[in-house]
Motif scaffolding. Structure first.
Motif, short mmCIF file in Angstrom:
data_model
loop_
_atom_site.label_atom_id
_atom_site.label_comp_id
_atom_site.label_asym_id
_atom_site.label_seq_id
_atom_site.Cartn_x
_atom_site.Cartn_y
_atom_site.Cartn_z
N PRO A 165 0.83 -1.21 0.00
CA PRO A 165 0.00 0.00 0.00
C PRO A 165 0.86 1.25 0.00
O PRO A 165 1.97 1.26 0.54
CB PRO A 165 -0.80 -0.13 1.30
CG PRO A 165 0.06 -0.96 2.20
CD PRO A 165 0.75 -1.94 1.29
N ALA A 166 0.31 2.29 -0.59
CA ALA A 166 1.02 3.56 -0.61
C ALA A 166 0.66 4.33 0.65
O ALA A 166 -0.37 4.97 0.72
CB ALA A 166 0.63 4.36 -1.85
N VAL A 167 1.50 4.22 1.69
CA VAL A 167 1.26 4.93 2.94
C VAL A 167 2.01 6.25 2.86
O VAL A 167 3.23 6.28 2.74
CB VAL A 167 1.75 4.09 4.14
CG1 VAL A 167 1.51 4.84 5.43
CG2 VAL A 167 1.06 2.75 4.15
N ALA A 190 -4.13 -7.16 -12.12
CA ALA A 190 -3.91 -5.76 -12.47
C ALA A 190 -4.35 -4.87 -11.32
O ALA A 190 -5.49 -4.95 -10.88
CB ALA A 190 -4.68 -5.41 -13.73
N ARG A 191 -3.43 -4.08 -10.82
CA ARG A 191 -3.76 -3.14 -9.76
C ARG A 191 -4.14 -1.81 -10.41
O ARG A 191 -3.28 -1.14 -10.99
CB ARG A 191 -2.58 -2.96 -8.83
CG ARG A 191 -2.83 -1.96 -7.71
CD ARG A 191 -1.63 -1.89 -6.81
NE ARG A 191 -1.75 -0.82 -5.84
CZ ARG A 191 -0.81 -0.49 -4.96
NH1 ARG A 191 0.32 -1.15 -4.95
NH2 ARG A 191 -1.01 0.49 -4.11
N ARG A 232 -8.73 -4.10 -1.11
CA ARG A 232 -7.62 -5.03 -1.34
C ARG A 232 -6.99 -4.86 -2.72
O ARG A 232 -5.84 -5.22 -2.93
CB ARG A 232 -8.10 -6.47 -1.16
CG ARG A 232 -8.42 -6.82 0.29
CD ARG A 232 -9.09 -8.15 0.43
NE ARG A 232 -10.43 -8.14 -0.16
CZ ARG A 232 -11.30 -9.14 -0.05
NH1 ARG A 232 -10.97 -10.23 0.62
NH2 ARG A 232 -12.49 -9.06 -0.60
N MET A 233 -7.76 -4.32 -3.66
CA MET A 233 -7.22 -4.08 -5.00
C MET A 233 -6.16 -2.99 -4.99
O MET A 233 -5.38 -2.85 -5.93
CB MET A 233 -8.35 -3.68 -5.96
CG MET A 233 -9.36 -4.78 -6.22
SD MET A 233 -8.64 -6.20 -7.08
CE MET A 233 -8.31 -5.49 -8.69
N TYR A 234 -6.09 -2.21 -3.91
CA TYR A 234 -5.14 -1.10 -3.81
C TYR A 234 -4.11 -1.34 -2.72
O TYR A 234 -3.41 -0.41 -2.30
CB TYR A 234 -5.91 0.21 -3.58
CG TYR A 234 -7.02 0.38 -4.58
CD1 TYR A 234 -6.76 0.74 -5.89
CD2 TYR A 234 -8.34 0.09 -4.22
CE1 TYR A 234 -7.77 0.84 -6.82
CE2 TYR A 234 -9.37 0.19 -5.15
CZ TYR A 234 -9.08 0.57 -6.45
OH TYR A 234 -10.09 0.65 -7.37
N GLY A 235 -4.03 -2.60 -2.25
CA GLY A 235 -3.01 -2.96 -1.28
C GLY A 235 -3.40 -2.79 0.17
O GLY A 235 -2.55 -2.89 1.06
N PHE A 236 -4.69 -2.56 0.45
CA PHE A 236 -5.15 -2.37 1.83
C PHE A 236 -6.15 -3.47 2.18
O PHE A 236 -7.12 -3.70 1.46
CB PHE A 236 -5.81 -1.00 2.00
CG PHE A 236 -4.89 0.15 1.75
CD1 PHE A 236 -4.06 0.64 2.74
CD2 PHE A 236 -4.82 0.74 0.48
CE1 PHE A 236 -3.21 1.72 2.49
CE2 PHE A 236 -3.97 1.80 0.22
CZ PHE A 236 -3.15 2.29 1.23
N LYS A 237 -5.94 -4.12 3.30
CA LYS A 237 -6.78 -5.25 3.68
C LYS A 237 -8.22 -4.83 3.94
O LYS A 237 -9.17 -5.55 3.60
CB LYS A 237 -6.20 -5.93 4.92
CG LYS A 237 -6.93 -7.21 5.32
CD LYS A 237 -6.26 -7.87 6.51
CE LYS A 237 -6.98 -9.14 6.91
NZ LYS A 237 -6.34 -9.78 8.09
#
Length: 273
Positions: A165-167, A190-191, A232-237
């Motif tokens: 994720p982009a934190v 694909a994200r 979740r598609m963007y890296g966040f649970k």
């Protein structure tokens, strides 16, 4: 366990008592998703019926056998009578309508990437039952939007890696996120670009007079407008992780619930300077 628990949109409504019928199109689903899929279904309710439809005499369906036995999924054999015609779809649709008219189910989980099931999803919704769709990213938008909620099966695959994720902090805003791809058991996940505009518009429509929105209200609005939205598609649970991780966009605040036994999460747009 701390008696003061944080409530978010991910756990605000306990739906485990709902009776669900899980119907799987073997021609448009893969065995690798089954374990993760059933775990996901358990978040919404009880998988009271588990059926899979296909021609299990074909070599292509041989890989299903161990998964069906392990998870007590009932195979419904459908021979391919004519080349180019999909008899599986018709059988699954007829079964769904038969189950619907028993009035014993609160919702249906349709596991397919086939747009031919769009009409079925619409019909089930008209009858007042919940429709959860599960399919690959190639699933046509018409079917995804016909469901109350749609989950991409790529995020359910066993051992699927989560994109980082982009934190970011308010003073360190990221450049525009381009589409990225992650390899997941031979398939590319694909994200998509981070949907900043969509999220901020949705938040604006769900806030109170003070500019704050309960996370559950925010999440509910997101799902109604875009059934296939999934953090979740963007890296966040979870959505709560997303709003915390994107501190350049959101401010969050924990408040004590009216009953005093829990804490609830509120979110608002961060003011730009």
């Amino acid at each position: 366990m701390d008696p003061v628990q944080l409530i978010s949109s991910d756990s605000a409504i306990d739906e485990r008592s709902k009776r669900l019928a899980v119907l799987i199109d073997a021609d448009n689903a893969q065995p690798a998703v089954i374990e993760g899929l059933l775990e996901e279904v358990a978040r919404f309710g009880e998988a009271a019926v588990r059926r899979i439809y296909g021609d299990f005499t074909s070599a292509a369906s041989a890989s299903w056998k161990k998964f069906l036995n392990r998870h007590s999924i009932k195979p419904v054999q459908q021979f391919a009578y004519t080349t180019g015609k999909n008899a599986t779809d018709s059988t699954m649709i007829i079964d769904a309508m038969d189950l619907l008219y028993t009035r014993r189910f609160d919702g249906f989980c349709l596991v397919t990437s086939d747009s031919d099931f769009t009409g079925l999803a619409v019909r089930l919704r008209e009858e007042g039952v919940l429709v959860y769709g599960f399919g690959e990213q190639k699933t046509p938008e018409a079917f995804r939007n016909a469901c109350h909620k749609f989950i991409f099966t790529e995020v359910l695959r066993e051992h699927a890696p989560s994109p980082e994720p982009a934190v970011v902090s308010p003073g360190n805003q990221p450049a525009a996120l381009s589409e990225q791809k992650v390899e997941v058991q031979g398939l590319e996940l694909a994200r998509p670009p981070f949907p900043e505009k969509f999220l901020m518009e949705a938040l604006d429509r769900s806030v109170d007079d003070a500019g704050w929105s309960h996370l559950g209200t925010f999440g509910s609005y997101l799902q109604k407008v875009q059934p296939d939205f999934d953090s979740r598609m963007y890296g966040f649970k979870k959505l709560s992780d997303l709003v915390r991780g994107r501190s350049d966009l959101f401010e969050v605040e924990e408040r004590e619930a009216p009953n005093g036994n829990n804490r609830v999460l509120y979110v608002r747009a961060r003011k730009r300077t």
